[in-house]
Design an enzyme around this catalytic site. Structure first.
Site, PDB file in Angstrom:
ATOM      1  N   ARG A   1      -2.488  -1.986  -3.567  1.00  0.00           N
ATOM      2  CA  ARG A   1      -3.665  -1.148  -3.405  1.00  0.00           C
ATOM      3  C   ARG A   1      -3.555   0.019  -4.391  1.00  0.00           C
ATOM      4  NH1 ARG A   1      -4.932   3.510   0.871  1.00  0.00           N
ATOM      5  NH2 ARG A   1      -7.111   3.801   0.294  1.00  0.00           N
TER       6      ARG A   1
ATOM      7  N   ASN B   1       0.878  -1.171   0.000  1.00  0.00           N
ATOM      8  CA  ASN B   1       0.000   0.000   0.000  1.00  0.00           C
ATOM      9  C   ASN B   1       0.916   1.222   0.000  1.00  0.00           C
ATOM     10  OD1 ASN B   1      -1.760   2.066   0.482  1.00  0.00           O
ATOM     11  ND2 ASN B   1      -2.803   1.080   2.216  1.00  0.00           N
TER      12      ASN B   1
ATOM     13  N   ARG C   1     -11.611  16.239   6.622  1.00  0.00           N
ATOM     14  CA  ARG C   1     -12.382  16.526   5.401  1.00  0.00           C
ATOM     15  C   ARG C   1     -13.820  16.881   5.751  1.00  0.00           C
ATOM     16  NH1 ARG C   1     -10.936  10.958   2.482  1.00  0.00           N
ATOM     17  NH2 ARG C   1      -9.081  10.762   3.772  1.00  0.00           N
TER      18      ARG C   1
ATOM     19  N   HIS D   1     -12.891   3.163  -0.361  1.00  0.00           N
ATOM     20  CA  HIS D   1     -12.895   2.196   0.748  1.00  0.00           C
ATOM     21  C   HIS D   1     -13.549   0.879   0.321  1.00  0.00           C
ATOM     22  CE1 HIS D   1     -12.926   5.656   3.946  1.00  0.00           C
ATOM     23  NE2 HIS D   1     -11.689   5.266   3.713  1.00  0.00           N
TER      24      HIS D   1
ATOM     25  N   GLU E   1      -7.845  -4.677   5.250  1.00  0.00           N
ATOM     26  CA  GLU E   1      -7.731  -4.431   3.815  1.00  0.00           C
ATOM     27  C   GLU E   1      -6.572  -5.220   3.210  1.00  0.00           C
ATOM     28  OE1 GLU E   1      -8.251  -0.279   5.057  1.00  0.00           O
ATOM     29  OE2 GLU E   1      -9.080   0.067   3.074  1.00  0.00           O
TER      30      GLU E   1
END
Ligand code: ADP
Length: 407
Positions: A102, A8, A252, A191, A395
């Site tokens: 990823r 990743n 965010r 996601h 993940e």
């Protein structure tokens, strides 16, 4: 033993995990942070493997931390290899059969894990316009990994892929259709690897058939999104063209009236880069309360801090609004799961987010919800019409599974 290396690669970090796909246990994992700064921080954890018959719980992980300059992604790969050589496991004894990467943005082209050919690499590069922070870093990781692991297949697993089943009504924004098409402006969702993994783990845990379930998955970390999943397929999700839309996040904003940007450009003289920075880095919990970590917000709420309380209330208000909207889109709900840093660790957030859903039959068992535990668990009462779960996301494991499936 089939071992998969999962990579990743972010703009200033490299996360890796070497996973035995037979046991689904990582042999080692690590993180190299602050790539490009004068000193990078490296942590490498070796997870000892239990010998047959030996209980795994008696063996402790060993973590090795160090600091050194790591100027770029090629250097990060060299540093990772040095960690394996020094602390193990030896890659020569556990050679990866494939490398899974990823990749954040797959646009509308990639809906499945994809073997990375030269052409695929070029297409990931083209998608940098849609994900300028993420795809270039993902690509740098792919290139560095291919130099080191030249003879094994490399597979891209896209954050957007799971959401390629969104119906047009869910992914289309109501703006000029030609302009939107020309610039590929639509909802993609993110996601996805986590939402897919969590919804499948939830069904397996409950012993129910995924195909029959209407699920909501709340992935609440630094970034946050919620997905409505019908029969295992993503049908609605809160992030959009980019990972900015939807829920209130650490830094965010999530949703706001787009005209607020026009107003700020006209009245406060903010330029495009200012607005980008404002919405992605200085908004959300941080913008409202000066703190982006939910632990600090919860401490503020407990102390009666006004800004923290308002930030928390806005966060919860948004979660409830999305839950209601998505349950209406699904025509009901059977399972609601919480995952990621906040979702897995903040019982108050879970309870408050669902506290108005008694009318659809959601009943939280407060003792189960408060209990500190690791692993997947039920937090609803036995008579709740909706099963509510905490499902730790993984993940890396999902990328390893998909990588192996692709090769
Ligand atoms: P990322 O989106 O970066 O992968 P994570 O899923 O690791 O993030 O979530 C990180 C966030 O989880 C932290 O910023 C913090 O807000 C939250 N978090 C972690 N532990 C707790 C806790 N015990 N209680 C509340 N929030 C927590």
């Amino acid at each position: 033993m089939s071992v998969v290396l999962v990579i990743n690669s972010g703009s200033s970090s490299l996360k890796y995990s070497l996973i035995d796909t037979a046991t689904e246990v990582p042999l080692a994992s690590g993180l190299i942070e602050r790539i490009g700064q004068p000193l990078s921080v490296i942590s490498h954890t070796v997870h000892p493997q239990a010998a047959p018959g030996e209980p795994a719980v008696t063996m402790l992980d060993a973590t090795y931390r160090s600091e050194q300059p790591v100027p770029d992604h090629d250097a990060a790969f060299a540093a990772m290899l040095a960690q394996f050589a020094e602390h193990g496991p030896q890659l020569a004894e556990h050679p990866p059969v494939a490398v899974g990467h990823r990749v954040v943005h797959g646009g509308a082209r990639f809906f499945a894990p994809t073997l990375i050919t030269g052409d695929v690499e070029r297409q990931i590069g083209e998608l940098c316009v849609l994900a300028p922070l993420h795809n270039p870093a993902n690509l740098a990781g792919i290139r560095a990994a291919k130099t080191v692991f030249g003879d094994v297949p490399h597979v891209a697993v896209f954050d957007t892929a799971f959401h390629q089943t969104l119906p047009p009504a869910a992914y289309t924004y109501a703006i000029d259709a030609d302009l939107a098409r020309e610039h590929r402006v639509r909802r993609y969702g993110f996601h996805g690897t986590s939402h897919k993994y969590v919804s499948e783990e939830a069904a397996a845990f409950l012993g129910r058939d995924l195909a029959t379930l209407r699920q909501l998955v709340f992935h609440l970390g630094n970034g946050a999104s919620v997905t409505a999943i019908d029969g295992g397929l993503s049908v609605e999700t809160s992030m959009g063209l980019t990972p900015l839309e939807g829920l209130v996040m650490g830094t965010r904003s999530g949703d706001l009236d787009p005209a607020a940007l026009l107003h700020l450009a006209r009245r406060a003289g903010l330029l495009i880069d200012d607005l980008d920075e404002l919405l992605n880095k200085r908004s959300g919990l941080l913008g409202l309360a000066g703190r982006n970590d939910m632990r600090d917000i919860l401490a503020g709420v407990a102390e009666g801090d006004e800004a923290a309380t308002l930030a928390y209330d806005v966060y919860i208000h948004r979660l409830r609004a999305y839950a209601g909207a998505y349950i209406a889109q699904l025509g009901g709900v059977d399972v609601i799961s919480f995952t990621a840093g906040v979702g897995e660790n903040a019982p108050k957030v879970r309870a408050d987010a669902l506290s108005t859903l008694g009318f659809v039959g959601v009943r939280i068992d407060s003792e189960r919800n408060e209990r500190k535990a690791k692993g997947i668990r039920l937090i609803s009462t036995d008579d709740s019409a909706v099963a509510v779960l905490v499902v730790p996301t993984d993940e890396e494991l999902e990328i390893a599974r998909q990588t192996l499936a692709a090769v």
